[in-house]
Design an enzyme around this catalytic site. Structure first.
Site, PDB file in Angstrom:
ATOM      1  CD  GLU A  95      82.017  68.826  47.167  1.00  0.00           C
ATOM      2  OE1 GLU A  95      82.930  69.039  47.978  1.00  0.00           O
ATOM      3  OE2 GLU A  95      80.817  69.000  47.442  1.00  0.00           O
ATOM      4  CB  CYS A 115      72.825  71.876  38.677  1.00  0.00           C
ATOM      5  SG  CYS A 115      71.271  71.190  38.038  1.00  0.00           S
ATOM      6  CB  CYS A 122      69.825  71.815  45.331  1.00  0.00           C
ATOM      7  SG  CYS A 122      71.232  70.971  44.606  1.00  0.00           S
ATOM      8  N   GLY A 167      74.695  68.203  39.539  1.00  0.00           N
ATOM      9  CA  GLY A 167      74.187  68.252  38.171  1.00  0.00           C
ATOM     10  C   GLY A 167      72.933  67.449  37.925  1.00  0.00           C
ATOM     11  CD  GLU A 168      68.228  66.367  35.760  1.00  0.00           C
ATOM     12  OE1 GLU A 168      67.967  66.432  36.969  1.00  0.00           O
ATOM     13  OE2 GLU A 168      67.969  65.362  35.073  1.00  0.00           O
ATOM     14  CB  SER A 199      68.503  61.063  40.900  1.00  0.00           C
ATOM     15  OG  SER A 199      67.650  61.992  41.506  1.00  0.00           O
ATOM     16  CB  SER A 222      63.756  65.191  42.301  1.00  0.00           C
ATOM     17  OG  SER A 222      64.973  64.492  42.387  1.00  0.00           O
ATOM     18  CG  LEU A 223      56.659  64.009  42.759  1.00  0.00           C
ATOM     19  CD1 LEU A 223      56.719  64.243  41.269  1.00  0.00           C
ATOM     20  CD2 LEU A 223      55.976  62.664  43.047  1.00  0.00           C
ATOM     21  CG  ASN A 298      70.856  66.577  53.792  1.00  0.00           C
ATOM     22  OD1 ASN A 298      70.701  66.101  54.915  1.00  0.00           O
ATOM     23  ND2 ASN A 298      70.887  65.820  52.696  1.00  0.00           N
ATOM     24  CB  CYS A 342      70.522  64.448  49.194  1.00  0.00           C
ATOM     25  SG  CYS A 342      70.492  62.695  48.999  1.00  0.00           S
TER      26      CYS A 342
HETATM   27  N1  SAH Z   1      69.778  66.547  39.708  1.00  0.00           N
HETATM   28  C1  SAH Z   1      69.243  65.330  40.155  1.00  0.00           C
HETATM   29  C2  SAH Z   1      70.195  64.524  41.019  1.00  0.00           C
HETATM   30  C3  SAH Z   1      71.002  65.230  42.070  1.00  0.00           C
HETATM   31  S1  SAH Z   1      70.228  65.729  43.537  1.00  0.00           S
HETATM   32  C4  SAH Z   1      67.926  65.539  40.859  1.00  0.00           C
HETATM   33  O1  SAH Z   1      67.613  66.671  41.189  1.00  0.00           O
HETATM   34  O2  SAH Z   1      67.206  64.573  41.022  1.00  0.00           O
HETATM   35  C5  SAH Z   1      69.816  64.216  44.393  1.00  0.00           C
HETATM   36  C6  SAH Z   1      68.578  64.370  45.262  1.00  0.00           C
HETATM   37  O3  SAH Z   1      68.811  65.250  46.381  1.00  0.00           O
HETATM   38  C7  SAH Z   1      67.376  64.948  44.525  1.00  0.00           C
HETATM   39  O4  SAH Z   1      66.193  64.248  44.844  1.00  0.00           O
HETATM   40  C8  SAH Z   1      67.312  66.351  45.086  1.00  0.00           C
HETATM   41  O5  SAH Z   1      66.054  66.947  44.949  1.00  0.00           O
HETATM   42  C9  SAH Z   1      67.711  66.120  46.511  1.00  0.00           C
HETATM   43  N2  SAH Z   1      68.127  67.327  47.227  1.00  0.00           N
HETATM   44  C10 SAH Z   1      68.628  68.477  46.714  1.00  0.00           C
HETATM   45  N3  SAH Z   1      68.920  69.344  47.708  1.00  0.00           N
HETATM   46  C11 SAH Z   1      68.609  68.737  48.862  1.00  0.00           C
HETATM   47  C12 SAH Z   1      68.714  69.108  50.234  1.00  0.00           C
HETATM   48  N4  SAH Z   1      69.194  70.287  50.598  1.00  0.00           N
HETATM   49  N5  SAH Z   1      68.302  68.217  51.158  1.00  0.00           N
HETATM   50  C13 SAH Z   1      67.833  67.009  50.811  1.00  0.00           C
HETATM   51  N6  SAH Z   1      67.722  66.593  49.534  1.00  0.00           N
HETATM   52  C14 SAH Z   1      68.107  67.445  48.563  1.00  0.00           C
HETATM   53 FE1  SF4 Z   2      70.256  70.429  39.982  1.00  0.00          FE
HETATM   54 FE2  SF4 Z   2      69.284  68.243  41.175  1.00  0.00          FE
HETATM   55 FE3  SF4 Z   2      70.276  70.275  42.624  1.00  0.00          FE
HETATM   56 FE4  SF4 Z   2      67.969  70.570  41.333  1.00  0.00          FE
HETATM   57  S1  SF4 Z   2      68.388  69.154  43.031  1.00  0.00           S
HETATM   58  S2  SF4 Z   2      69.628  72.053  41.363  1.00  0.00           S
HETATM   59  S3  SF4 Z   2      68.363  69.394  39.473  1.00  0.00           S
HETATM   60  S4  SF4 Z   2      71.405  68.977  41.218  1.00  0.00           S
END
Ligand code: SAH
Ligand code: SF4
Length: 354
Positions: A95, A115, A122, A167-168, A199, A222-223, A298, A342
């Protein structure tokens, strides 16, 4: 055995010149091809107009244009977000999201199909890892969005790209950085490095590598939690790359590149959104040139939490600003009604096995 055709989207301009030179063709044509690919946004080889027929014949025989077919698309009810489900050559699907904000348009790009990192909240993590994307497949997503923008009712150029889709990105380091280089080429898409953000979930070797290679693109980390145990419960990758090692890598990044870092914090009601949590993150990143991006959770099928509501998010921001001088933003919610926010991206019908 038939020769695998080279995907033009995976080549740098120099490599395109080399491809022509190896075929005994004049490298001067590379500039024209590049122009048609990234300024003309050609939708197929026929769109490479102005390129001599014998060069085109060679390209048709030995190269291809890896356009990713649209399997489905959806537009949010407010019209600001458009999500595309794009097909890859082997049947995998990814996507890509186009988001419109006041005064800017941003493409949210996938770096992998699925991922491997398994973050509990996520949707991409919940679907598991399928495979790496090639640089060409990454570039092709950006070109797709740019073409849609250029040919839409209010034509405009794409200037911002975030690797925040499926993905990461630092788990697919080489392809992501190669794609960023191709997209930055000043005679092509000409994206500014300052407007490309990678990210990461916190892949420590990747962050260090970005610093040591003096990567020009921006980094968001992503902390989500400021203690090792709380973080590991949300982000399993934290067991491999513990918080103290992650913070060391972040300091190394900021020091080496003299660049700001973004920290993302998904706000989950009652879990990581108290003033105490804000103080913990403030202490953790105090002293770094940093900005915090707060993302209200989300919804995804596999995680039951709720997003933090407005007042608590504001309190969190106030603690960061007043006690630590840290700037923060609450990410505008975009495309939630079409699951384009996100962490909501996934192949809606993942195939098992294969
Ligand atoms: N893999 C990378 C980039 C993709 S996710 C990463 O993890 O950083 C992009 C951002 O969305 C990240 O900060 C992730 O932690 C956040 N994210 C993942 N699932 C989410 C959700 N359900 N609601 C809000 N943010 C989310
Ligand atoms: Fe992968 Fe980023 Fe989702 Fe974590 S938040 S599962 S690293 S895409």
């Amino acid at each position: 055995m038939t020769e695998a055709k080279t995907d033009l989207y995976g080549l740098t301009l120099d490599e395109l010149r080399l491809l022509l030179a190896r075929a005994g063709l004049n490298t001067v044509h590379a500039a024209r091809i590049w122009n048609r690919l990234y300024l003309g946004l050609a939708a197929d080889m026929d769109g490479l107009d102005g390129v001599p027929e014998r060069v085109l014949r060679h390209l048709r025989a030995h190269a291809r244009l890896g356009i990713l077919p649209v399997a489905a698309h959806a537009e949010s009810s407010d019209g600001f977000t458009r999500k595309h489900l794009l097909g890859l050559g082997d049947g995998e699907r990814i996507e890509t999201v186009l988001m419109r904000f006041t005064g800017r348009v941003t493409a949210c790009i996938s770096s992998q199909a699925g991922c491997a990192m398994g973050c509990v909240f996520c949707a991409t993590g919940q679907m598991g890892y399928r495979r790496q994307l090639s640089a060409a497949e990454i570039v092709s997503q950006v070109v797709h969005v740019a073409r849609e923008l250029a040919r839409g009712p209010e034509p405009c150029r794409l200037r911002n790209v975030v690797f925040m889709g499926m993905g990461e990105p630092l788990h697919n380091y080489d392809a992501v950085m190669r794609a960023a280089d191709i997209l930055r080429d000043p005679s092509g898409m000409s994206l500014s490095a300052a407007r490309i953000t990678v990210s990461t979930v916190g892949v420590v070797p990747g962050i260090r590598r970005m610093a040591d290679e003096r990567s020009p693109v921006h980094l968001a980390v992503s902390l989500h939690a400021a203690t090792q145990d709380e973080r590991a419960a949300l982000v399993p990758a934290a067991r491999k790359w513990p918080l103290d090692e992650l913070m060391d890598a972040c300091r190394h990044f900021c020091r080496t590149l003299e660049r700001r870092i973004f920290f993302e914090w998904t706000l989950i009601e009652g879990r990581n959104d108290s003033e105490l949590h804000a103080r913990q993150v403030g202490r953790l990143i105090e002293g770094l040139p940093a900005q915090v991006n707060l993302i209200p959770l989300n919804p995804t099928a596999g995680f039951g939490g709720s997003p933090t509501r407005g007042e608590a998010a504001k309190r969190f921001q106030r603690v960061l600003a007043e006690e630590f001088g840290l700037p923060s933003t609450v990410r505008q919610r975009r495309g939630i009604d079409i699951a384009a926010g996100c962490g909501q991206l996934a192949d809606p019908s993942p195939r098992s096995g294969s």
